[in-house]
Scaffold this motif. Structure first.
Motif, mmCIF file in Angstrom:
data_model
loop_
_atom_site.group_PDB
_atom_site.id
_atom_site.type_symbol
_atom_site.label_atom_id
_atom_site.label_comp_id
_atom_site.label_asym_id
_atom_site.label_seq_id
_atom_site.Cartn_x
_atom_site.Cartn_y
_atom_site.Cartn_z
ATOM 1 N N LEU A 187 0.826 -1.206 0.000
ATOM 2 C CA LEU A 187 0.000 0.000 0.000
ATOM 3 C C LEU A 187 0.864 1.262 0.000
ATOM 4 C CD1 LEU A 187 -2.667 -1.063 2.662
ATOM 5 C CD2 LEU A 187 -2.926 -1.091 0.167
ATOM 6 N N LYS A 188 0.224 2.384 -0.267
ATOM 7 C CA LYS A 188 0.871 3.696 -0.190
ATOM 8 C C LYS A 188 0.922 4.085 1.289
ATOM 9 C CE LYS A 188 0.388 8.276 -2.343
ATOM 10 N NZ LYS A 188 -0.511 9.085 -3.210
ATOM 11 N N LEU A 189 2.106 4.007 1.878
ATOM 12 C CA LEU A 189 2.223 4.070 3.334
ATOM 13 C C LEU A 189 2.957 5.307 3.834
ATOM 14 C CD1 LEU A 189 3.226 0.392 4.241
ATOM 15 C CD2 LEU A 189 1.004 1.480 4.617
ATOM 16 N N GLN A 216 6.636 5.472 1.700
ATOM 17 C CA GLN A 216 7.079 6.610 0.894
ATOM 18 C C GLN A 216 7.285 7.849 1.750
ATOM 19 O OE1 GLN A 216 3.701 5.417 -1.928
ATOM 20 N NE2 GLN A 216 4.962 6.739 -3.227
ATOM 21 N N LEU A 217 6.623 7.890 2.888
ATOM 22 C CA LEU A 217 6.768 8.996 3.828
ATOM 23 C C LEU A 217 7.013 8.460 5.229
ATOM 24 C CD1 LEU A 217 3.950 11.572 2.900
ATOM 25 C CD2 LEU A 217 6.420 11.902 2.677
ATOM 26 N N THR A 236 -1.737 4.055 6.969
ATOM 27 C CA THR A 236 -0.712 3.913 7.997
ATOM 28 C C THR A 236 -1.066 2.730 8.888
ATOM 29 O OG1 THR A 236 0.580 5.079 9.680
ATOM 30 C CG2 THR A 236 -1.809 5.409 9.725
ATOM 31 N N VAL A 237 -0.138 2.353 9.735
ATOM 32 C CA VAL A 237 -0.390 1.317 10.756
ATOM 33 C C VAL A 237 -0.026 1.940 12.096
ATOM 34 C CG1 VAL A 237 0.164 -0.983 11.613
ATOM 35 C CG2 VAL A 237 0.144 -0.544 9.140
ATOM 36 N N LEU A 238 -1.020 2.043 12.973
ATOM 37 C CA LEU A 238 -0.825 2.671 14.274
ATOM 38 C C LEU A 238 -1.645 1.947 15.329
ATOM 39 C CD1 LEU A 238 -1.088 6.500 13.422
ATOM 40 C CD2 LEU A 238 0.998 5.249 14.030
#
Length: 312
Positions: A187-189, A216-217, A236-238
């Motif tokens: 994924l775009k993360l 990417q960020l 994101t993963v949080l």
């Protein structure tokens, strides 16, 4: 052997100097040395060897330390319990709390705690696990809430909360089917950097997989991550608690990561030689209660793999 002798013994054991131990216990050095000598006579054991630089515990001294340390902890717990019954709690508490926790439950905890215990002065530092470990070791903080480290710290560690880390996206930006962390990697993360404790937890769960997390960020502020994700097609993963307000108001959606249930463990750390006093222990318990309540409130709104399958 009485409680005063135990406290003098622990002070000398931890300070390694009769002068510093006496200063810590607010007595003159001969008085402390006399009590240690009396304790050695009662036990018929030599507890310390004097060297040019410090007082070194003998094997008997190390054994006694292991046996009496729980007594000191139990006494601190008893004092906290009795103080809670009487409502008379005072003093200063300096505590470090992770940013992902500070912005979730701390305001409510502090308002209620200060109303119940107005004579307690609280100082809160907002930051990261490694910084707090250093500050607790240096005595700059009494206690800190951190992500459980993989290595031994030489500090007392109290479990606080186990919580799930979830894939987070904006409302209306549903991800494809996520069966594992491997799918997340595609994924775009935007994620915290590798110096952040949350990223270290993710990397630990990625160990052994054939793919790597290559966001990417990278942003260390969980607030900034949440704001970016809520206004874009990034994921994101949080930990769910770190974005609990956005999950509750619907601006963000949390998804379980298939079979790869990722959890982070929050713990409380403090120096063994400085057991938590009543004010600090009561604050930790209030924080524990608030975190558990928040986790339970979020549980029904997280989208599980089975939920998404049924909707598909």
């Amino acid at each position: 052997m009485d409680l005063r002798q135990i406290n003098y013994f622990l002070a000398l054991y931890e300070e390694g100097s009769a002068t510093r131990a006496a200063q810590r216990m607010n007595v003159v050095q001969p008085a402390l040395s006399m009590q240690i000598a009396k304790l050695e006579r009662e036990l018929e054991q030599k507890l310390f060897e004097r060297t040019p630089k410090r007082m070194v515990p003998t094997a008997a001294g190390r054994t006694l330390h292991r046996l009496v340390t729980p007594i000191q902890r139990d006494l601190a717990a008893a004092m906290t319990h009795m103080a809670n019954l009487s409502g008379t709690v005072s003093g200063d508490v300096s505590i470090g709390v992770l940013s992902s926790v500070t912005r979730s439950v701390i305001p409510g905890v502090l308002m209620a705690y200060s109303a119940d215990y107005p004579d307690v002065r609280i100082s809160i530092a907002d930051g990261y696990s490694q910084t707090f470990i250093e500050w607790v070791n240096a005595g700059r903080l009494d206690v800190a809430v951190i992500n459980r480290p993989a290595r031994r710290l030489g500090l007392e560690m109290i479990p606080l909360l186990e919580e799930e880390m979830v894939l987070v996206g904006a409302r209306g930006n549903a991800p494809p089917k996520i069966r594992s962390l491997g799918d997340v990697a595609a994924l775009k993360l935007v994620l915290p950097s590798k110096r952040h404790g949350l990223r270290a937890e993710l990397e630990r769960h990625m160990a052994g997989l054939t793919v790597e997390l290559e966001p990417q960020l990278e942003i260390d502020s969980t607030d900034s991550i949440a704001d970016l994700v809520a206004r874009s097609d990034w994921f994101t993963v949080l930990p769910s608690i770190a974005v609990h307000r956005q999950l509750l108001d619907g601006s963000l959606v949390g998804y379980s990561i298939g079979r790869s249930r990722i959890t982070r463990h929050l713990v409380v750390i403090h120096q063994a030689r400085h057991p938590l006093g009543p004010a600090a222990m009561l604050l930790v318990e209030r924080l524990r209660e608030a975190l558990h309540e928040t986790r339970e409130a979020l549980e029904p709104i997280l989208i599980r793999s089975s939920d998404k399958k049924n909707k598909d």
